[in-house]
Design a protein around this motif. Structure first.
Motif, mmCIF file in Angstrom:
data_model
loop_
_atom_site.group_PDB
_atom_site.id
_atom_site.type_symbol
_atom_site.label_atom_id
_atom_site.label_comp_id
_atom_site.label_asym_id
_atom_site.label_seq_id
_atom_site.Cartn_x
_atom_site.Cartn_y
_atom_site.Cartn_z
ATOM 1 N N ARG A 160 0.830 -1.209 0.000
ATOM 2 C CA ARG A 160 0.000 0.000 0.000
ATOM 3 C C ARG A 160 0.862 1.256 0.000
ATOM 4 O O ARG A 160 2.002 1.262 0.468
ATOM 5 C CB ARG A 160 -0.945 0.011 1.189
ATOM 6 C CG ARG A 160 -0.308 0.034 2.562
ATOM 7 C CD ARG A 160 -1.361 0.182 3.661
ATOM 8 N NE ARG A 160 -0.775 0.231 4.990
ATOM 9 C CZ ARG A 160 -0.804 -0.772 5.857
ATOM 10 N NH1 ARG A 160 -1.410 -1.910 5.536
ATOM 11 N NH2 ARG A 160 -0.254 -0.643 7.054
ATOM 12 N N GLU A 162 0.961 4.971 1.442
ATOM 13 C CA GLU A 162 0.419 5.777 2.532
ATOM 14 C C GLU A 162 0.875 7.218 2.351
ATOM 15 O O GLU A 162 2.048 7.542 2.487
ATOM 16 C CB GLU A 162 0.904 5.239 3.884
ATOM 17 C CG GLU A 162 0.536 3.779 4.119
ATOM 18 C CD GLU A 162 1.194 3.210 5.364
ATOM 19 O OE1 GLU A 162 2.063 3.907 5.948
ATOM 20 O OE2 GLU A 162 0.852 2.077 5.748
ATOM 21 N N CYS A 169 5.426 10.204 1.048
ATOM 22 C CA CYS A 169 4.562 9.030 1.173
ATOM 23 C C CYS A 169 5.428 7.835 1.531
ATOM 24 O O CYS A 169 6.655 7.875 1.396
ATOM 25 C CB CYS A 169 3.751 8.770 -0.103
ATOM 26 S SG CYS A 169 4.689 8.068 -1.468
#
Length: 210
Positions: A160, A162, A169
């Motif tokens: 993922r 984030e 990020c």
């Protein structure tokens, strides 16, 4: 030196003292002082069940000695327990997190699955597909063949993106199974290579890893 554990993509915190790093896979070349090795062994023995089968290397890196909470967080990164981080790679200069998410799902994932299929082709569980799993995430599923020759779910891992503040990020890989996931380390390596070569160098979607 003092001891610290780091994930595969991030260096240990800088400091005046000489430190040590715990990382997977092995490959360290520096030798730690006895105190650092003793601290690492004590913490590893306290987690012997979750670390079963894991390969750990200890090497000298700059850094202050970690606190108990830091040992807990850092050893979790090399654990084979469900929920453990396999990678946490922080990126800077990200103007469009959605573009990073699209690269992950549409460009990196199909190519990585095709590449790792060669490694896991012979027998046992292998990653067979990846699907979007909500905003900014893809889930890679492993399957094995049961006694009836039908496919059986054999675990998964989540990748993922984030989003952080000020154009930062984190790309995180989380193990979702405490079973062995053949080819998982290869996928993580391909992800790191893809971020550096494609996402940063070619696509310019991020300017640097921080």
């Amino acid at each position: 030196g003092d001891a610290g554990a780091v994930d595969r993509a991030a260096p240990a915190a800088s400091g005046k003292k000489s430190g040590a790093a715990v990382a997977a896979p092995p490959g360290a070349s520096d030798v730690c002082v006895r105190e650092s090795l003793a601290d690492a062994l004590v913490n590893a023995l306290a987690r012997v069940e979750s670390l079963a089968g894991a390969e750990i290397a200890l090497s000298n890196v700059p850094g202050a000695p970690p606190l108990d909470a830091e040992w807990d967080a850092q050893f979790a990164r090399v654990s084979r327990s469900a929920g453990a981080d396999m990678l946490a790679m922080r990126l800077g200069g990200v103007d469009d997190p959605a573009a990073v998410e699209a690269w992950l799902a549409d460009e990196w994932l199909p190519r990585a699955l095709a590449d790792v299929a060669i490694v896991t082709l012979r027998r046992g569980a292998r990653p067979v597909r990846g699907r979007r799993a909500g905003p900014g995430a893809v889930r890679i599923a492993w399957e094995d063949v049961g006694n009836d020759m039908l496919p059986v779910a054999a675990g998964s891992m989540l990748v993922r993106v984030e989003a952080g503040e000020a154009g930062n990020c984190t790309v995180r890989v989380v193990r979702e199974s405490d079973r062995e996931l053949p080819g998982a380390d290869d996928l993580v390596t391909l992800l790191i290579e893809g971020i550096n070569a494609s996402l940063i160098a070619q696509r310019k979607l991020a300017t640097k890893a921080v």
